[in-house]
Design an enzyme around this catalytic site. Structure first.
Site, PDB file in Angstrom:
ATOM      1  N   ASN A 212      -9.375  -3.525  -6.501  1.00 15.37           N
ATOM      2  CA  ASN A 212      -8.430  -4.379  -7.224  1.00 15.37           C
ATOM      3  C   ASN A 212      -8.753  -5.839  -6.961  1.00 15.37           C
ATOM      4  OD1 ASN A 212      -6.846  -5.318  -4.846  1.00 15.37           O
ATOM      5  ND2 ASN A 212      -6.484  -3.123  -4.651  1.00 15.37           N
ATOM      6  N   LYS A 291     -24.902  10.119  -7.586  1.00 17.49           N
ATOM      7  CA  LYS A 291     -24.532   9.243  -8.699  1.00 17.49           C
ATOM      8  C   LYS A 291     -24.254  10.094  -9.945  1.00 17.49           C
ATOM      9  CE  LYS A 291     -26.008   5.425 -11.483  1.00 17.49           C
ATOM     10  NZ  LYS A 291     -27.143   4.808 -12.151  1.00 17.49           N
ATOM     11  N   ILE A 311       0.635   3.207   4.045  1.00 13.40           N
ATOM     12  CA  ILE A 311       0.435   2.721   5.420  1.00 13.40           C
ATOM     13  C   ILE A 311       1.719   2.073   5.946  1.00 13.40           C
ATOM     14  CG2 ILE A 311      -0.971   1.226   6.894  1.00 13.40           C
ATOM     15  CD1 ILE A 311      -3.160   1.427   4.639  1.00 13.40           C
ATOM     16  N   LYS A 341      12.085  -2.071  -3.208  1.00 14.47           N
ATOM     17  CA  LYS A 341      10.875  -1.662  -2.483  1.00 14.47           C
ATOM     18  C   LYS A 341      11.070  -1.803  -0.973  1.00 14.47           C
ATOM     19  CE  LYS A 341       6.893  -2.226  -4.515  1.00 14.47           C
ATOM     20  NZ  LYS A 341       5.657  -2.783  -5.084  1.00 14.47           N
ATOM     21  N   LYS A 345      10.753   1.319   1.510  1.00 12.23           N
ATOM     22  CA  LYS A 345       9.744   1.370   2.582  1.00 12.23           C
ATOM     23  C   LYS A 345      10.399   1.276   3.958  1.00 12.23           C
ATOM     24  CE  LYS A 345       5.953   0.450  -0.203  1.00 12.23           C
ATOM     25  NZ  LYS A 345       4.537   0.719  -0.161  1.00 12.23           N
TER      26      LYS A 345
HETATM   27  N1  CTP Z   1       1.190  -0.403   1.017  1.00 17.86           N
HETATM   28  C1  CTP Z   1       0.649   0.382   1.997  1.00 17.86           C
HETATM   29  N2  CTP Z   1       0.010   1.546   1.667  1.00 17.86           N
HETATM   30  C2  CTP Z   1      -0.060   1.950   0.379  1.00 17.86           C
HETATM   31  C3  CTP Z   1       0.509   1.138  -0.638  1.00 17.86           C
HETATM   32  C4  CTP Z   1       1.112  -0.036  -0.277  1.00 17.86           C
HETATM   33  O1  CTP Z   1       0.717   0.012   3.176  1.00 17.86           O
HETATM   34  N3  CTP Z   1      -0.672   3.087   0.100  1.00 17.86           N
HETATM   35  C5  CTP Z   1       1.883  -1.645   1.417  1.00 17.86           C
HETATM   36  C6  CTP Z   1       1.229  -2.930   0.971  1.00 17.86           C
HETATM   37  O2  CTP Z   1       0.322  -3.389   1.948  1.00 17.86           O
HETATM   38  C7  CTP Z   1       2.419  -3.858   0.821  1.00 17.86           C
HETATM   39  C8  CTP Z   1       3.527  -2.941   0.380  1.00 17.86           C
HETATM   40  O3  CTP Z   1       3.137  -1.639   0.798  1.00 17.86           O
HETATM   41  O4  CTP Z   1       2.801  -4.434   2.040  1.00 17.86           O
HETATM   42  C9  CTP Z   1       3.862  -2.936  -1.073  1.00 17.86           C
HETATM   43  O5  CTP Z   1       2.713  -2.651  -1.801  1.00 17.86           O
HETATM   44  P1  CTP Z   1       2.788  -2.438  -3.373  1.00 17.86           P
HETATM   45  O6  CTP Z   1       1.437  -2.082  -3.881  1.00 17.86           O
HETATM   46  O7  CTP Z   1       3.492  -3.610  -3.978  1.00 17.86           O
HETATM   47  O8  CTP Z   1       3.793  -1.223  -3.423  1.00 17.86           O
HETATM   48  P2  CTP Z   1       3.631   0.278  -3.765  1.00 17.86           P
HETATM   49  O9  CTP Z   1       4.293   1.049  -2.692  1.00 17.86           O
HETATM   50  O10 CTP Z   1       2.222   0.620  -4.038  1.00 17.86           O
HETATM   51  O11 CTP Z   1       4.533   0.425  -5.063  1.00 17.86           O
HETATM   52  P3  CTP Z   1       4.139   0.234  -6.614  1.00 17.86           P
HETATM   53  O12 CTP Z   1       2.649   0.230  -6.702  1.00 17.86           O
HETATM   54  O13 CTP Z   1       4.768   1.398  -7.234  1.00 17.86           O
HETATM   55  O14 CTP Z   1       4.762  -1.047  -7.029  1.00 17.86           O
END
Ligand code: CTP
Length: 404
Positions: A212, A291, A311, A341, A345
């Protein structure tokens, strides 16, 4: 590069003899650009490596080399030059100069200034590896530390003499960082901070993958700010093109699973966890070992995805979690999604990026979501914002005796 720590500071920059004098031209430029005033004082030996004219042009002030300089009205250069100083920085600091400092000798302007000072003294050693390892040098350095003198570096690597080892001076940028760090308030002293930063990379086959647009800048800025605030910092980074902040321990990973495993391995030691990484939510189930080739029939490949571990949520679920901070990048309705969120979390603090497209940019604007409500911080460059966020996090930490 951040500037706030050194704006308005007055530094005496003492140069002693050594090939590393060339690095001081760049260091002077960095310090003055950051808003510090730099008064250069050179030993006779230093003038053999770089001229006072160069240093005067870069610092914008006359350079002093002699104790008997008639330009100082009361003829007391050794007192006057450091009277307004916030610190004296000796860079490069030669073997000989370290020995003189350790013994309180004062036989030229710079050594006399150091003995007569009423401000902190920082030394940045620069020498051949054998000179650095010499027991006398090591004794002197131990004595300098015991006397409250800050020793910055030295670095390790190839040396001007062709040898490889410890002793070379920190690069100009690292020296700048170390000086800036010295001036930052130590609000996280004694705390251990674990951070994730950057994107993850999820392979499809040995040459392709899904990633990304995260640049890692915000996570690295936070790691730097936490280190400067006195914390011991462990940064777990996905694939990014950024220098490791000075004094930070960095561990590189590729995938979300690797990042998860690295975090879980180290989290027990952390007082604070900050999840800044843009972690991939999904990975391809069974990435191809070889590949993936185009077929004669031109059939398109299909992939099955599986979910990656979360995580941040895993950290928050631990029986004795560190103070856990999340980040959220949303493409809309941050006010609604941010608090939702944070609660989902189960973290005490979630930092929401205002505006969807801050990836790779140097500026950012954020909202802090916590149980008591939301607070907006003013737009700023990522390093200024990182410092402000470290202050906000430090303010919310439970008492150290209650944290685990
Ligand atoms: N995060 C994480 N592990 C993942 C996804 C996200 O630790 N597999 C953590 C990111 O580092 C950040 C927070 O969760 O601190 C929010 O990440 P975000 O991508 O905004 O949230 P998602 O849980 O992925 O929710 P969504 O993609 O549905 O918005």
């Amino acid at each position: 590069m951040a500037t706030a720590e050194l704006a308005g500071k007055h530094l005496v920059l003492g140069m002693t003899g050594g090939i590393a004098c060339y690095k001081i031209a760049e260091l002077t430029r960095l310090l003055t650009k950051a808003g510090a005033t730099v008064q250069v004082v050179m030993t006779e030996a230093a003038t053999q490596f770089i001229t006072p004219v160069t240093m005067q042009a870069l610092s914008g002030r006359p350079v002093y080399t002699s104790q008997w300089d008639a330009r100082v009205p009361n003829n007391m250069a050794h007192i006057d030059l450091s009277r307004e100083a916030d610190a004296i920085v000796i860079a490069p600091a030669s073997t000989d100069f370290l020995a003189k400092l350790a013994h309180g000798m004062a036989d030229d302007l710079l050594s006399t200034l150091c003995v007569a000072r009423d401000c902190p003294l920082l030394v940045v050693p620069a020498m051949n590896r054998q000179m650095w390892q010499n027991p006398a040098t090591q004794r002197n350095v131990t004595q300098l530390r015991a006397d409250g003198i800050e020793v910055l570096g030295p670095d390790s690597g190839p040396q001007a003499c062709g040898e490889v080892g410890d002793g070379r001076m920190l690069e100009a940028a690292a020296t700048y960082e170390a000086i800036a760090s010295f001036f930052s308030p130590k609000i996280l002293s004694g705390r251990r901070v674990l951070l994730t930063a950057g994107p993850t990379f999820e392979p499809l086959d040995p040459v392709r993958g899904i990633t990304n647009r995260s640049s890692g800048k915000m996570g690295f800025a936070l790691a730097r700010a936490a280190q400067q605030a006195g914390a011991e910092v462990h940064l777990i980074a996905g694939p990014v093109a950024l220098e490791t902040p000075w004094g930070v321990f960095r561990q590189d990973v590729q995938t979300a699973q690797q990042m998860h495993d690295a975090v879980m391995h180290s989290v027990a030691d952390a007082d604070i966890f900050i999840g800044v990484a843009a972690v991939a939510d999904w990975r391809v189930d069974h990435a191809s070992e070889h590949k993936i080739k185009k077929t004669a029939e031109r059939t398109l490949p299909t992939f099955t995805f599986v979910e990656n571990p979360d995580i941040l949520a895993s950290v928050a679920r631990l029986p004795h979690p560190p103070f856990a901070v999340g980040f959220a990048a949303e493409s809309g309705d941050l006010e609604v999604h941010g608090e939702e969120k944070r609660a989902r979390k189960n973290v005490p603090l979630l930092i929401g990026n205002l505006g969807p497209l801050t990836f790779g940019l140097d500026d950012n604007e954020v909202i802090l979501f916590e149980a008591g409500g939301a607070t907006k911080l003013p737009r700023a460059d990522k390093q200024t914002l990182a410092r402000a966020l470290i202050v906000e996090i430090a303010r919310r930490l439970p008492d150290p005796s209650l944290i685990r």
